[in-house]
Design an enzyme around this catalytic site. Structure first.
Site, short mmCIF file in Angstrom:
data_model
loop_
_atom_site.label_atom_id
_atom_site.label_comp_id
_atom_site.label_asym_id
_atom_site.label_seq_id
_atom_site.Cartn_x
_atom_site.Cartn_y
_atom_site.Cartn_z
N ALA A 213 83.46 -66.29 -81.81
CA ALA A 213 82.30 -65.66 -82.46
C ALA A 213 81.15 -65.58 -81.49
CB ALA A 213 81.90 -66.44 -83.71
N ASN A 214 79.99 -65.21 -81.98
CA ASN A 214 78.77 -65.16 -81.18
C ASN A 214 77.59 -65.58 -82.06
OD1 ASN A 214 77.63 -62.73 -82.52
ND2 ASN A 214 79.44 -61.76 -81.61
N ARG A 215 76.40 -65.54 -81.50
CA ARG A 215 75.22 -66.08 -82.19
C ARG A 215 74.46 -65.05 -83.02
NH1 ARG A 215 75.19 -68.77 -77.14
NH2 ARG A 215 75.36 -71.04 -77.33
N ALA A 279 77.44 -57.29 -83.60
CA ALA A 279 77.90 -57.83 -82.31
C ALA A 279 79.38 -58.17 -82.46
CB ALA A 279 77.08 -59.06 -81.94
#
Length: 407
Positions: A213-215, A279
């Site tokens: 995942a990402n932030r 994102a």
């Protein structure tokens, strides 16, 4: 400064939360924009700020008692409600939202809000656990269905030490912007148009407990979806895993993986506008395991075989039926504009909105952003502003582009 609220009479209800101190600045912001402000303070609010301070900034008396003989003879709760052009509740606590949803009028604020026949704007502020609670979500949905408008809450550090998440009251300038938009809707330039917006991260599973995942918080995409809806568009928001409440007036589809997000976007077609803000993870594990991968002493670190995820922006921008206007976001940590220009050509989009997501940039997961609009005609750089402000301006840009004559 523009006087968007010139001549407007605003009734500000200050609720009983630590964010009440921000409401003093909100009074000043509203006055700067030309509004006349009257103030109602709950008993809880007076534990955080004084009526003397609020009255001094508003230039008039502060009302607080439902059964005050003096107040009722002077104005009365019905006149307070009827003589305003709009009512703002800031901070709007979980308790106040629950009382409003139930139609309670056992204090002056409740009686005023129940008697209101003018637009009402709530700026929620509470602990993240309270905001995420199912009861608060039900109350928000009930109030939105009743026509109540919302701004925020924002994500970030809370007043309680060590607490962070979604629950901070929006900044006074953001609340003033939301109020101005609420009172001056003007024409709906996107009425009759359909839009799809993606937001947030995707979670690509490795095993039942781990994922790639990402932030991304999803805040910018959610704000854009709401801004497009505010201009009259019929909006579908495809959201990855986020902790944000669904924006009012928007049809929200929740997904986890990139492949699910692409399928949901395709299902929303045909549309006039596509804004791909999410994102999306570039890669996924080629084959996620049904059982947790165990860490075993003495054994080698397990290897993961990655596969490329679908390119949602390029698929939509080069596919059929293609939306009339396609915008994508470029999250970069260096050479922001240069990489955005390359992405514009590579993806086939009409516009790339580039932002710096490095630690110094602070956009990823934050409430403010600095963006650069890159298209075939050049680059336009906007100053730092809240994500809600960026969303409003971008929605206006899109509306103008759709109305522009084709050559």
């Amino acid at each position: 400064m523009a006087k968007e609220l010139e001549g407007r009479r605003i009734l500000l209800v200050i609720g009983g939360g630590i964010a009440a101190y921000k409401s003093l600045d909100l009074i000043r912001r509203l006055a700067e924009r030309g509004a006349t402000v009257r103030v109602v303070m709950t008993a809880g609010a007076q534990a955080f700020v004084t009526p003397l301070a609020a009255g001094a900034l508003a230039g008039g008396r502060v009302y607080s008692e439902l059964f005050s003989r003096e107040d009722e003879q002077d104005v009365g709760h019905i006149r307070l409600a009827r003589e305003a052009d709009a009512i703002v509740v800031a901070p709007a606590t979980a308790d106040r939202m629950a009382r409003m949803a139930a139609g309670m009028a056992d204090d002056l604020a409740g009686a005023v809000l129940l008697a209101a026949r003018v637009p009402v704007l709530l700026a929620p502020a509470m602990n993240p656990a309270m905001w995420a609670h199912s009861a608060t979500r039900r109350n928000r949905e009930r109030l939105a269905a009743d026509g109540i408008a919302f701004v925020g809450p924002d994500a970030g550090e809370m007043a309680e030490r060590g607490e962070a998440g979604t629950g901070r009251m929006s900044e006074p300038a953001e609340i003033a912007d939301a109020l101005a938009a609420l009172l001056s809707p003007g024409e709906k330039p996107l009425a009759g148009r359909r839009a799809v917006v993606t937001a947030g991260p995707t979670h690509e599973p490795i095993d039942p407990v781990r994922y790639i995942a990402n932030r991304s918080s999803g805040r910018q995409g959610f704000a854009i979806a709401e801004a497009l809806a505010g201009l009259g568009a019929d909006v579908t928001l495809v959201a990855g895993p986020v902790s944000l409440a669904d924006p009012p007036g928007v049809s929200t589809v929740h997904v986890e993986r990139a492949e699910e997000m692409l399928a949901a976007v395709r299902a929303a077609l045909p549309v006039d506008i596509a804004v791909m803000v999410a994102a999306v993870a570039d890669w996924r594990v080629e084959s996620d395991t049904p059982q947790k991968i165990k860490k075993r002493e003495g054994e080698a670190v397990p290897s993961l075989t990655l596969a490329e995820n679908p390119d949602i922006l390029k698929t939509i921008a080069t596919g059929t039926p293609r939306p009339a206007f396609v915008a994508g976001f470029a999250a970069e940590t260096e050479h922001v504009i240069e990489h955005a220009r390359a992405k514009l050509a590579r993806k086939g989009a009409d516009l790339i909105v580039a932002n710096d997501v490095s630690a110094e940039g602070g956009a990823m997961g934050g409430v403010r952003n600095t963006v650069h609009l890159v298209d075939a005609n050049g680059t336009q750089s906007w100053p730092e502003m809240s994500k809600a402000e960026i969303a409003a301006r971008l929605a206006e840009v899109i509306a103008k582009r759709l109305d522009a004559p084709t050559t």
